[in-house]
Design a protein around this motif. Structure first.
Motif, PDB file in Angstrom:
ATOM      1  N   LEU A 229      11.487 -27.677  -2.731  1.00 35.09           N
ATOM      2  CA  LEU A 229      10.129 -27.767  -3.241  1.00 35.09           C
ATOM      3  C   LEU A 229       9.152 -27.392  -2.133  1.00 35.09           C
ATOM      4  O   LEU A 229       9.134 -28.015  -1.065  1.00 35.09           O
ATOM      5  CB  LEU A 229       9.819 -29.189  -3.718  1.00 35.09           C
ATOM      6  N   LEU A 230       8.339 -26.376  -2.375  1.00 34.85           N
ATOM      7  CA  LEU A 230       7.322 -25.918  -1.446  1.00 34.85           C
ATOM      8  C   LEU A 230       5.998 -25.886  -2.198  1.00 34.85           C
ATOM      9  O   LEU A 230       5.795 -25.058  -3.080  1.00 34.85           O
ATOM     10  CB  LEU A 230       7.672 -24.529  -0.901  1.00 34.85           C
ATOM     11  N   ASN A 231       5.132 -26.858  -1.884  1.00 35.63           N
ATOM     12  CA  ASN A 231       3.881 -27.042  -2.610  1.00 35.63           C
ATOM     13  C   ASN A 231       4.195 -27.292  -4.090  1.00 35.63           C
ATOM     14  O   ASN A 231       4.774 -28.319  -4.409  1.00 35.63           O
ATOM     15  CB  ASN A 231       2.949 -25.859  -2.388  1.00 35.63           C
ATOM     16  N   ASN A 232       3.859 -26.346  -4.978  1.00 36.22           N
ATOM     17  CA  ASN A 232       4.124 -26.544  -6.407  1.00 36.22           C
ATOM     18  C   ASN A 232       5.366 -25.823  -6.896  1.00 36.22           C
ATOM     19  O   ASN A 232       5.670 -25.878  -8.091  1.00 36.22           O
ATOM     20  CB  ASN A 232       2.923 -26.035  -7.237  1.00 36.22           C
ATOM     21  N   ASP A 233       6.089 -25.157  -6.001  1.00 35.06           N
ATOM     22  CA  ASP A 233       7.150 -24.243  -6.417  1.00 35.06           C
ATOM     23  C   ASP A 233       8.527 -24.724  -5.963  1.00 35.06           C
ATOM     24  O   ASP A 233       8.700 -25.109  -4.799  1.00 35.06           O
ATOM     25  CB  ASP A 233       6.892 -22.845  -5.836  1.00 35.06           C
TER      26      ASP A 233
END
Length: 280
Positions: A229-233
């Motif tokens: 998970l990276l920010n919202n992605d």
């Protein structure tokens, strides 16, 4: 009793994709994070440095508006007998060398250290040091650099050399060993203003919540694959990929198996937030 197998480390080889390959890939650059998949590390994006012989490198992070703010990170490839007697030109820079392939001699203030894969050397600012490939094949290592933030009354940490295999990973609480961290520096040692560790997940292990905190992160995947998970992605990553995360970027992951998922982690620690350029 049989000895434990040596850890595995992915290292790029360069080359160039074929003309028939698709251009589409997982590379992404956003204001909160970036992903440099291993496929991006080709011959045409290598760099060279002053006073290094028979050496090329991939610059995977550097201080830049909208990108890394506190560190630079290189993957350095040194041919046999190559290296440098003057590797660092910035007297304010501290560094970590982490060897993933080949043999490397690191000389720090006149003392030679022979590094094998998994070898780790911390070099304080203002140190006289040198690097030489003493083997018969290419040596590949990560070199992480940061401008050391001096604090009056706090000593600069001394140089040290060790190997991952000599350090017992520390389990994260309530994970039953599914998530551990190999810590090269004591977290209570306030002299250090950066940590470069190895984070380890067994198949199915997870960061089960969105971590959101002040440290800037650089993550290079040494082994395995995961969904991150990276920010919202949610992004699929695999060994050889590099991720940069801005401070406070939410992050979490699930290790995909079938083997361990492990990454080399940089983060800045133990210092006040600078409120002006005169405060460092």
């Amino acid at each position: 009793m049989a000895s434990e197998p040596a850890p595995y480390y992915y290292a790029p080889r360069g080359g160039l994709p074929g003309q028939r390959d698709l251009t589409t890939d997982r590379a992404v650059f956003t204001e909160a994070y970036a992903v440099l998949p291993r496929r991006t590390m080709t011959d045409i994006v290598t760099s060279y440095l002053p006073f290094w012989e028979d050496t090329r490198l991939w610059v995977i992070a550097r201080p830049l508006s909208g990108f890394a703010e506190t560190f630079s990170q290189y993957i350095v490839e040194v041919s046999p007998r190559g290296g440098s007697d003057k590797p660092e030109l910035d007297p304010a820079a501290e560094g970590v060398v982490f060897l993933v392939e080949g043999d490397l001699t690191v000389t720090i203030e006149g003392e030679k250290h022979e590094l094998a894969p998994g070898g780790y050397a911390f070099v304080p600012p203002g140190t006289t040091w040198a690097v030489r490939n003493t083997g018969d094949r290419a040596a590949r290592f990560h070199w992480i650099r940061k401008a050391y933030q001096r604090v009056e009354g706090i000593e600069v940490p001394e140089a040290f050399v060790t190997n991952e295999r000599d350090i017992e990973p520390i389990p994260m609480p309530d994970t039953d060993g599914a998530w551990t961290t190999t810590r090269f520096v004591d977290t209570s040692d306030i002299r250090h203003d950066m940590h470069v560790n190895i984070v380890n997940f067994q198949p199915g292990g997870a960061i089960p919540f969105p971590e959101t905190h002040v440290m800037e992160h650089g993550l290079y995947v040494l082994e395995g694959k995961a969904v991150y998970l990276l920010n919202n992605d949610w992004v699929e990553v695999q060994e050889g990929d590099f991720m940069w995360l801005r401070a406070f970027c939410p992050q979490a992951c699930y290790a995909g198996g079938p083997g361990p998922f492990r990454y080399l982690l940089y983060k800045d620690v133990n210092r006040h937030a600078a409120l002006s350029r005169s405060f460092v």
